[in-house]
Design an enzyme around this catalytic site. Structure first.
Site, PDB file in Angstrom:
ATOM      1  N   HIS A   1      25.478  -8.713  15.975  1.00 21.38           N
ATOM      2  CA  HIS A   1      24.356  -9.594  16.307  1.00 21.38           C
ATOM      3  C   HIS A   1      24.881 -10.720  17.198  1.00 21.38           C
ATOM      4  O   HIS A   1      26.078 -11.019  17.209  1.00 21.38           O
ATOM      5  CB  HIS A   1      23.697 -10.136  15.044  1.00 21.38           C
ATOM      6  CG  HIS A   1      22.756  -9.149  14.413  1.00 21.38           C
ATOM      7  ND1 HIS A   1      21.393  -9.232  14.550  1.00 21.38           N
ATOM      8  CD2 HIS A   1      22.992  -8.032  13.686  1.00 21.38           C
ATOM      9  CE1 HIS A   1      20.815  -8.222  13.922  1.00 21.38           C
ATOM     10  NE2 HIS A   1      21.767  -7.474  13.382  1.00 21.38           N
TER      11      HIS A   1
ATOM     12  N   ARG B   1      14.246   0.270  15.115  1.00 20.02           N
ATOM     13  CA  ARG B   1      14.370  -0.145  13.708  1.00 20.02           C
ATOM     14  C   ARG B   1      14.697  -1.638  13.652  1.00 20.02           C
ATOM     15  O   ARG B   1      13.841  -2.454  13.353  1.00 20.02           O
ATOM     16  CB  ARG B   1      15.438   0.707  12.995  1.00 20.02           C
ATOM     17  CG  ARG B   1      15.386   0.635  11.453  1.00 20.02           C
ATOM     18  CD  ARG B   1      16.083  -0.590  10.875  1.00 20.02           C
ATOM     19  NE  ARG B   1      17.487  -0.658  11.213  1.00 20.02           N
ATOM     20  CZ  ARG B   1      18.257  -1.729  10.964  1.00 20.02           C
ATOM     21  NH1 ARG B   1      17.745  -2.813  10.408  1.00 20.02           N
ATOM     22  NH2 ARG B   1      19.520  -1.744  11.311  1.00 20.02           N
ATOM     23  N   ASP B   2      15.898  -2.009  14.004  1.00 13.23           N
ATOM     24  CA  ASP B   2      16.277  -3.421  13.973  1.00 13.23           C
ATOM     25  C   ASP B   2      15.411  -4.228  14.938  1.00 13.23           C
ATOM     26  O   ASP B   2      15.034  -5.368  14.670  1.00 13.23           O
ATOM     27  CB  ASP B   2      17.756  -3.563  14.343  1.00 13.23           C
ATOM     28  CG  ASP B   2      18.433  -4.729  13.639  1.00 13.23           C
ATOM     29  OD1 ASP B   2      17.729  -5.616  13.142  1.00 13.23           O
ATOM     30  OD2 ASP B   2      19.672  -4.764  13.594  1.00 13.23           O
TER      31      ASP B   2
ATOM     32  N   HIS C   1      28.290  -3.016  13.923  1.00 21.84           N
ATOM     33  CA  HIS C   1      26.921  -3.389  14.307  1.00 21.84           C
ATOM     34  C   HIS C   1      26.913  -4.898  14.539  1.00 21.84           C
ATOM     35  O   HIS C   1      27.090  -5.673  13.598  1.00 21.84           O
ATOM     36  CB  HIS C   1      25.976  -2.994  13.178  1.00 21.84           C
ATOM     37  CG  HIS C   1      24.553  -3.429  13.352  1.00 21.84           C
ATOM     38  ND1 HIS C   1      23.556  -2.566  13.757  1.00 21.84           N
ATOM     39  CD2 HIS C   1      23.943  -4.626  13.133  1.00 21.84           C
ATOM     40  CE1 HIS C   1      22.401  -3.213  13.786  1.00 21.84           C
ATOM     41  NE2 HIS C   1      22.612  -4.463  13.418  1.00 21.84           N
TER      42      HIS C   1
ATOM     43  N   HIS D   1      11.983  -6.041  13.916  1.00 24.64           N
ATOM     44  CA  HIS D   1      11.934  -7.384  13.333  1.00 24.64           C
ATOM     45  C   HIS D   1      11.288  -8.377  14.307  1.00 24.64           C
ATOM     46  O   HIS D   1      10.558  -9.282  13.896  1.00 24.64           O
ATOM     47  CB  HIS D   1      13.351  -7.892  13.023  1.00 24.64           C
ATOM     48  CG  HIS D   1      13.950  -7.349  11.764  1.00 24.64           C
ATOM     49  ND1 HIS D   1      13.438  -7.621  10.508  1.00 24.64           N
ATOM     50  CD2 HIS D   1      15.044  -6.571  11.564  1.00 24.64           C
ATOM     51  CE1 HIS D   1      14.186  -7.036   9.587  1.00 24.64           C
ATOM     52  NE2 HIS D   1      15.159  -6.391  10.193  1.00 24.64           N
TER      53      HIS D   1
ATOM     54  N   SER E   1      25.680  -9.116  10.179  1.00 24.72           N
ATOM     55  CA  SER E   1      24.250  -9.390  10.038  1.00 24.72           C
ATOM     56  C   SER E   1      23.852 -10.791  10.468  1.00 24.72           C
ATOM     57  O   SER E   1      22.710 -11.022  10.860  1.00 24.72           O
ATOM     58  CB  SER E   1      23.830  -9.175   8.576  1.00 24.72           C
ATOM     59  OG  SER E   1      24.306  -7.960   8.074  1.00 24.72           O
TER      60      SER E   1
END
Length: 335
Positions: free
Chosen positions: A196, A12-13, A194, A16, A167
């Site tokens: 990054h 999913r992520d 989550h 990108h 994010s």
């Protein structure tokens, strides 16, 4: 130490990073090997979630239904999860169909100060006896008390966990510790994180989250994702095991999965100058490529655009601001 649930959003992520062009073969290979490795949760779909495939955000190679069906057919113990942003995903058109295809977990996401938008979607999922999590995106933009207020709303709607998303990759470990501890102290449901990797801290921040009480952590193989990517799953699991945490994942099978996925599609992201600047500015990683393209077109410094976007507190969905900022900087340089 409390057990941890590791959720894997590589499908999913990660999409990108390849403009949402995951193929049938990619999904087939990865879901089969994720099951073998004992990954608890596999998140699948367009990079922006269910119903987000579009000309504006990028069209997926396969439909939501195709992606979910392929993975569902290969999963027995591993749970199938989706990311849902109200506005992209409608209840009647998208969410109902996804549940009928056998989705186990729905992560309903909003900007970190707009949890009200998740109410109908969370209640719909819970009303159909499926698991619903709340997700607060761009969580670095709000203090712990505000995040707590929004998380309590999600809990009241029926969410069975709340995940903080970094994010923009803007957090330092001390920030993660403070916010996770605060949420853990006021919620009756689990807290997740989550990460990054814009500042190279995705693994450190994830470990800090676990130490502060988080029981749900996200990671993608090879860190595959937008911009600087996510917490690198195989590194995260290795570090957690070394620290004494139980993830339920068979590390060597995961390492094999990472190697095969890298060969097939999951190239490791580059931690470049623009990713670092976006993390420092607190701007969503997905802005990096359009910022670079527009900066070239208008002959302005892309780093200056990113800093100004951070000053304006731009969030995903406000990509039109990139052009506005570039024009403003171009005019300033010409005056």
């Amino acid at each position: 130490m409390h057990p941890l649930i590791i959720s894997d959003p590589t499908l999913r992520d990660g999409s990108h990073a390849i403009k949402h062009q995951l193929s049938r073969e990619n999904l087939q290979l990865y879901s089969q090997m994720a099951e073998k490795a004992g990954i608890a949760v596999l998140e699948v779909g367009h990079g922006n979630g269910l119903g987000a495939s579009s000309l504006q955000l990028g069209e997926s190679l396969l439909s939501d239904a195709e992606m979910l069906s392929i993975c569902r057919s290969n999963l027995r113990q591993t749970l199938l999860s989706i990311h849902v942003i109200p506005g992209f995903a409608t209840i009647n058109r998208d969410l109902r169909a996804a549940l009928e295809l056998g989705v186990d977990i729905v992560r309903v996401a909003s900007h970190c100060t707009e949890a009200d938008l998740t109410k109908r979607h969370i209640e719909f999922v819970r009303g159909r006896d499926r698991t619903a999590y709340g997700v607060l995106m761009m969580s670095h933009m709000a203090p712990a008390e505000v995040l707590g207020r929004e998380a309590l709303k999600m809990q009241s709607y029926g969410a069975q966990a709340v995940i903080l998303m970094d994010s923009a990759g803007a957090y330092l470990p001390k920030d993660v510790t403070a916010k996770i501890q605060y949420l853990h102290g006021i919620l009756d449901i689990p807290v997740g994180f989550h990460a990054h990797n814009n500042l190279g801290l995705a693994i450190g921040n994830s470990l800090a989250a676990a130490e502060a009480g988080a029981t749900l952590l996200d990671g993608t193989v090879r860190g595959f994702g937008a911009g600087a990517g996510n917490a690198q799953l195989e590194v995260l699991v290795g570090a957690l095991h070394q620290s004494g945490w139980d993830t339920g994942i068979e590390l060597y099978s995961l390492l094999e999965l990472a190697e095969q996925a890298e060969t097939a599609f999951a190239k490791a992201p580059k931690l470049g100058s623009m990713s670092i600047v976006s993390g420092m500015a607190g701007v969503f990683s997905g802005f990096v490529k359009p910022v670079e393209r527009i900066a070239t077109e208008y002959h302005v410094d892309p780093k200056a655009i990113m800093v100004e976007l951070g000053r304006r507190k731009a969030v995903a969905g406000q990509e039109d601001l990139i052009l506005e900022v570039a024009l403003h900087l171009s005019q300033q340089a010409g005056s």
